[in-house]
Structures are given as C-alpha cells and as structure tokens.
Design an enzyme around this catalytic site. Structure first.
Site, mmCIF file in Angstrom:
data_model
loop_
_atom_site.group_PDB
_atom_site.id
_atom_site.type_symbol
_atom_site.label_atom_id
_atom_site.label_comp_id
_atom_site.label_asym_id
_atom_site.label_seq_id
_atom_site.Cartn_x
_atom_site.Cartn_y
_atom_site.Cartn_z
ATOM 1 N N CYS A 139 0.824 -1.209 0.000
ATOM 2 C CA CYS A 139 0.000 0.000 0.000
ATOM 3 C C CYS A 139 0.865 1.269 0.000
ATOM 4 O O CYS A 139 1.478 1.594 -0.996
ATOM 5 C CB CYS A 139 -0.984 -0.031 1.160
ATOM 6 S SG CYS A 139 -2.407 1.075 0.947
ATOM 7 N N HIS A 140 0.944 2.005 1.116
ATOM 8 C CA HIS A 140 1.811 3.180 1.200
ATOM 9 C C HIS A 140 3.173 2.850 1.800
ATOM 10 O O HIS A 140 4.072 3.689 1.785
ATOM 11 C CB HIS A 140 1.134 4.288 2.006
ATOM 12 C CG HIS A 140 -0.051 4.883 1.317
ATOM 13 N ND1 HIS A 140 -1.315 4.366 1.464
ATOM 14 C CD2 HIS A 140 -0.172 5.934 0.457
ATOM 15 C CE1 HIS A 140 -2.166 5.073 0.727
ATOM 16 N NE2 HIS A 140 -1.504 6.028 0.112
ATOM 17 N N GLU A 173 -5.852 7.372 -4.700
ATOM 18 C CA GLU A 173 -5.948 8.580 -3.869
ATOM 19 C C GLU A 173 -7.165 9.417 -4.277
ATOM 20 O O GLU A 173 -7.864 9.978 -3.419
ATOM 21 C CB GLU A 173 -4.671 9.417 -3.986
ATOM 22 C CG GLU A 173 -3.359 8.691 -3.689
ATOM 23 C CD GLU A 173 -3.192 8.247 -2.243
ATOM 24 O OE1 GLU A 173 -4.131 8.388 -1.431
ATOM 25 O OE2 GLU A 173 -2.117 7.739 -1.918
#
Length: 244
Positions: A139-140, A173
């Site tokens: 993910c991030h 996002e």
C-alpha cells in the site's frame, strides 16, 4: 518446530491529522495484522519495529465497517498473540539487521509522513537487502523504498532503480478523496515518486485489486486486500534464495 527465519515487520510511527473528515492516520491495522499472521503461520519469528518504537492504528482502518472477520476477531481478542507482539515493538536503532531475512513494511497514509525521513529504518532496509534479504512493502509502505540505497550500485542508486514495483496509486488517492490532502502537504503520489527513482511503476487493474509485483528481492503490493498475497510472495522469494 524450527523457525523458518525471522521477519522484521515495520510500522509507521506517525499518528495524526490527515483525512478531510478530521480522523487521524496511522499504520493500517490489516496491513500490519495480516502479514504478521501469514509469517507466523509459515513458521517465521516476527519482530515489530518503527522508527521511534511506537505506533497507533489509522482511525479508518479500525472502524467496524473496515474490519473483515479475521481482523475483527483479532481486534476484539486482546489475548491474540498479535497484541503481545505489538507490545514488544522496538525502535529501529535497537534492531540488529543480521537477524532478519525479510523486512516487510506496512502501509497506511501515515507512512507518507515519516518513512521518507526514517533514517534508522532506511539503514536497516539497506543492510538487510545488502545481506541478500527480501524487502517487501504494501500500500503506502513502499514509499520508503526509493530512499533505501543499493550499496552494490556504483552510482548510489536506490534498491528500486530499474525494478518493477506497485503501490497505492494516484487513482486510488482520487477514489479515496485525499489527493488534495496530499498536495496540501507537498506529498507526491507514489506513481511519481517511483518513476523519479528510476523504477517501473505498474498500476493495478483497479485501486482495490489484490495485486502484487515481484522483481528480484523487491516485493510490493497495492492495498489492504494485497497484504496477504504480498507477504506470501515475500516468503516464496526468501525460500527460493535458500535453494540457490
């Protein structure tokens, strides 16, 4: 049963404002829990770490609506071994890289705040990779990888230079409604960050797809739905290295 090896499971230390609704971001619950469970079930020891030795969960990631059955069972049962592992989280400067064959970096938007500047974690990642270890992130969490130097590169490039990678992308996002929150904080989307680092960013079919990329000893995944498959891929790569 003998241990398969040891995994360093990384969380962000940041917990604070981010979301337009006023809720705070932190490490994503499922992205820490699910890899922990995958590694433990495969026979690995797991040590949790963060830059400061502290972490808190992203508010949205622990809402009832965000928890699947597995996550809800673990969240509600404070006798689950995951909670004992969490209490034993150590700051990065207290970790000996020589103990670990895999580093796995969990996500949550909190990662965007501290992992690009988490020099002790970056050093550990550099050392584990230089010692033929696997770097995995979901993910991030992959945001840290462009800041990890490949010590075997004469040009001082990062470990993702020339590698196929994925992560939570700019489309994701937008879907989450947080693109403006990133821009307000001068944070790049991960597509741009990786391309600037010389990596080949591979977009998933959709932001919510279970999607991973494996390129050498770099393993990346897109989102919470990819946490399990990313951890499983990291195990497969690590085990293949033993046979060579």
């Amino acid at each position: 049963m003998a241990s398969e090896g040891k995994v360093l499971l990384v969380a962000s230390s940041y917990y604070g404002p981010f979301y337009p609704d006023g809720m705070n971001t932190g490490v994503h619950f499922a992205e820490l829990l699910i890899p922990y469970q995958v590694f433990r079930e495969a026979g690995y020891e797991v040590q949790l770490t963060s830059e400061t030795g502290k972490c808190k969960f992203d508010d949205h990631s622990i809402k009832k609506s965000a928890l699947g059955e597995v996550e809800r069972d673990a969240f509600d049962n404070k006798d689950n071994e995951f909670w004992y592992a969490l209490k034993d989280i150590k700051p990065a400067d207290k970790i000996n890289y020589k103990e670990f064959c895999i580093m796995f970096i969990a996500g949550g938007h909190a990662a965007m705040f501290d992992l690009p500047h988490a020099t002790n974690l970056q050093t550990l990642a550099q050392q584990i990779y230089a010692s033929n270890g696997v770097l995995a992130a979901v993910c991030h969490g992959p945001v840290m990888l462009p800041f990890v130097d490949d010590t075997k590169s004469p040009e001082g490039r990062s470990v993702v230079y020339g590698k196929k990678v994925t992560a939570f992308n700019s489309t994701g996002e937008l879907v989450m409604g947080v693109s403006s929150a990133l821009r307000e904080r001068n944070m790049q989307d991960l597509n741009s960050l990786f391309r600037e680092a010389g990596a080949e960013f591979v977009d998933p079919p959709t932001p919510m797809s279970d999607f991973t990329q494996v390129d050498g000893r770099i393993v990346t995944g897109v989102n919470p739905m990819s946490a399990k498959s990313t951890a499983e891929a990291a195990i497969k790569v690590s085990q293949s290295l033993r046979k060579t």
